[in-house]
Design an enzyme around this catalytic site. Structure first.
Site, PDB file in Angstrom:
ATOM      1  N   ASP A 124     -43.816  55.900  39.385  1.00  0.00           N
ATOM      2  CA  ASP A 124     -45.249  55.626  39.565  1.00  0.00           C
ATOM      3  C   ASP A 124     -45.493  54.131  39.403  1.00  0.00           C
ATOM      4  O   ASP A 124     -44.662  53.410  38.831  1.00  0.00           O
ATOM      5  CB  ASP A 124     -46.109  56.425  38.573  1.00  0.00           C
ATOM      6  CG  ASP A 124     -45.885  56.017  37.125  1.00  0.00           C
ATOM      7  OD1 ASP A 124     -44.727  55.825  36.735  1.00  0.00           O
ATOM      8  OD2 ASP A 124     -46.882  55.872  36.381  1.00  0.00           O
ATOM      9  N   GLU A 191     -45.653  57.073  33.917  1.00  0.00           N
ATOM     10  CA  GLU A 191     -45.402  56.111  32.831  1.00  0.00           C
ATOM     11  C   GLU A 191     -46.595  55.187  32.625  1.00  0.00           C
ATOM     12  O   GLU A 191     -46.951  54.861  31.495  1.00  0.00           O
ATOM     13  CB  GLU A 191     -44.145  55.281  33.158  1.00  0.00           C
ATOM     14  CG  GLU A 191     -43.637  54.429  31.993  1.00  0.00           C
ATOM     15  CD  GLU A 191     -44.301  53.055  31.881  1.00  0.00           C
ATOM     16  OE1 GLU A 191     -44.170  52.418  30.824  1.00  0.00           O
ATOM     17  OE2 GLU A 191     -44.957  52.612  32.840  1.00  0.00           O
TER      18      GLU A 191
HETATM   19 ZN   LIG Z   1     -42.808  50.154  33.977  1.00  0.00          ZN
END
Ligand SMILES: [Zn+2]
Length: 489
Positions: A124, A191
């Site tokens: 991501d 994340e």
């Molecule tokens: Zn990162």
């Protein structure tokens, strides 16, 4: 009489200078990579293939902030389908299961009695704000490349990690290689928004089965070139700890009323004093823990003046800490940082607020705790009319991993193998990574991305014109492949 005093004083100065000189001469960095880097097998990388694949990976707009929008999740599914097609060896040799949109791969080792290891990245990315689009040299999701760089959002953070690992494994599988130990791979999908549903869910799944890794490797630092002035070579910081995170609401209360008749004390005035006190009284810090390890390894490489200071911390430590606290990046390594980020008071210009709120974000050094930070804030503000409350869920600082394990040595060797003769040190990650989850199922956790960073690259992380050099992509695949080959239990 005066002459005698002067004589003793002279002798004392000479003795002091002698101590400083001897300590400086004996000052030496610990060797974190005692085994010869040349002992690792060499790796030849198909650079064109890696560049093409990183470029394609960037075109998927895997912005985790948009995941609430079902259309956005199509980009995540698209990315996962694409890696299945692009890495057939990985997908026939390894088993795969999903923790929401986060894949967990298991590459069975030859020797099932040894402890597995974990290698990770996240696919991501943060958004590329529309208002900044005209400042990008190439559109952020175009995957543009030239002879030197692949450009775009996610190249640094962290598609180089995900694609680098997949490329290395695919290449080794094509050569008929199987690792000695089992290697797990986890590629997080969230994340940038805390990692709860990705790395967090994957760790819960493996943890419930009793899987415990000898070590884990995630993003977190890189090879810093010219970032610390005065060093003769770039510094690779393999980070052994990570700061925690807590945000506090500082709320001042008052009677309120019309702004034509203000009292001597207002909520905004009291809040301003509180914020001013917090900035004037930072959380105490110093050259200890992982920060001390970092400077002990770097400082012997500095010029003479700095070496005298670092070699003689018994005398100069307060001076050194003062100097290091004066610059943002080194101050963040020394202590828990204080960052006021939001303010809120009256909605109208002629009404005194009954409440004024400052939002202050703290990044917690491993020597401190959430509780000790709150206690520091309350003691510094020292005003019973001001409330200090937690805003959201805090993250505790990570445990500090050992820089003396076989795992750390292997990472150190592979770094020197890929980057040549550079300074190798353990360090502290001052932001947050998915390792806050991975460290729950790993004996030791390390954070390092195999890429070079100059002073003007820091602003590219989460910023404009994010890019990765083709030379670094080649080194990244070499680095990961050497680790996979070196994991011999
Ligand atoms: Zn990162």
């Amino acid at each position: 009489m005066v002459l005698r005093i002067l004589k003793y004083l002279g002798l004392a100065v000479i003795a002091l200078l002698a101590v400083l000189a001897v300590k400086t001469a004996l000052y030496k960095a610990p060797d974190y990579a005692p085994v010869d880097a040349a002992a690792l097998p060499s790796v030849t990388v198909d650079v064109d293939r890696v560049v093409a694949n990183v470029s394609t990976a960037v075109t998927f707009e895997t912005v985790s902030q948009n995941l609430v929008d079902p259309l956005a999740s199509g980009q995540f599914h698209g990315f996962l389908e694409w890696i299945e097609a692009a890495y057939p060896g990985v997908h026939t040799t390894m088993s795969r299961e999903m923790a929401n949109l986060t894949p967990i791969y298991k590459w069975e080792g030859k020797n099932p009695d040894t402890q597995p290891v974990l290698m990770t990245g996240h696919y991501d990315v943060v958004p590329a704000p529309v208002a900044e689009l005209d400042r990008w040299e190439h559109a952020p999701f175009s995957g543009a490349r030239d002879t030197e760089f692949v450009w775009g959002r996610g190249t640094i953070d962290d598609k180089i990690g995900v694609i680098g690992l997949l490329e290395a494994a695919e290449m080794l599988i094509a050569d008929g290689f199987q690792p000695e130990r089992t290697i797990y791979f986890i590629f997080g999908h969230d994340e940038e928004i805390g990692g709860q549903n990705g790395a967090g869910a994957a760790v819960a799944l493996l943890g419930a089965r009793g899987v415990q890794m000898e070590w884990s490797l995630d993003e977190g630092s890189m090879v810093l070139d010219d970032v610390l002035p005065g060093l003769p070579a770039p510094v690779a910081s393999i980070n052994i700890a990570e700061k925690g995170y807590v945000t506090l609401n500082i709320t001042a209360k008052a009677a309120g009323g019309h702004s034509s008749l203000p009292p001597a004390e207002t909520a905004v005035g009291a809040l301003a004093v509180a914020v001013e006190r917090l900035m004037a009284n930072p959380v105490p810090g110093g050259l200890t823990d992982a920060t001390a390890d970092f400077f002990d390894a770097v400082a012997p490489e500095f010029g003479l003046a700095e070496r005298v200071l670092f070699a003689n911390q018994w005398l100069f430590r307060p001076v050194l800490e003062g100097i290091l606290s004066g610059s943002g990046p080194t101050n963040a390594m020394l202590r828990t940082t204080t960052a006021p980020t939001m303010l809120q008071a009256s909605l109208t210009e002629n009404v005194l607020p009954t409440e004024a709120v400052a939002v202050v974000n703290f990044r917690i050094h491993p020597r401190d705790t959430v509780e000790s930070v709150v206690a520091h804030v309350e003691a510094v503000i020292d005003n019973p009319d001001i409330d200090v409350t937690l805003r959201g869920e805090p993250t505790h600082p990570s445990p500090v991993s050992s820089a003396e394990t076989e795992g750390f040595q292997l990472l150190a060797q592979a770094t020197l193998g890929a980057f040549g003769n550079i300074i190798l040190v353990p360090g502290l990650t001052v932001a947050g990574t998915d390792t806050k989850h991975f460290s729950k199922i790993s004996d030791d956790s390390y954070r390092f991305n195999p890429m070079t960073f100059g002073p003007d690259d820091l602003s590219r992380i989460h910023g404009i014109n994010e890019r990765v050099s083709i030379a670094d992509l080649e080194r990244a695949v070499q680095f990961y492949a050497q680790i996979m080959m070196g994991v011999d239990g």
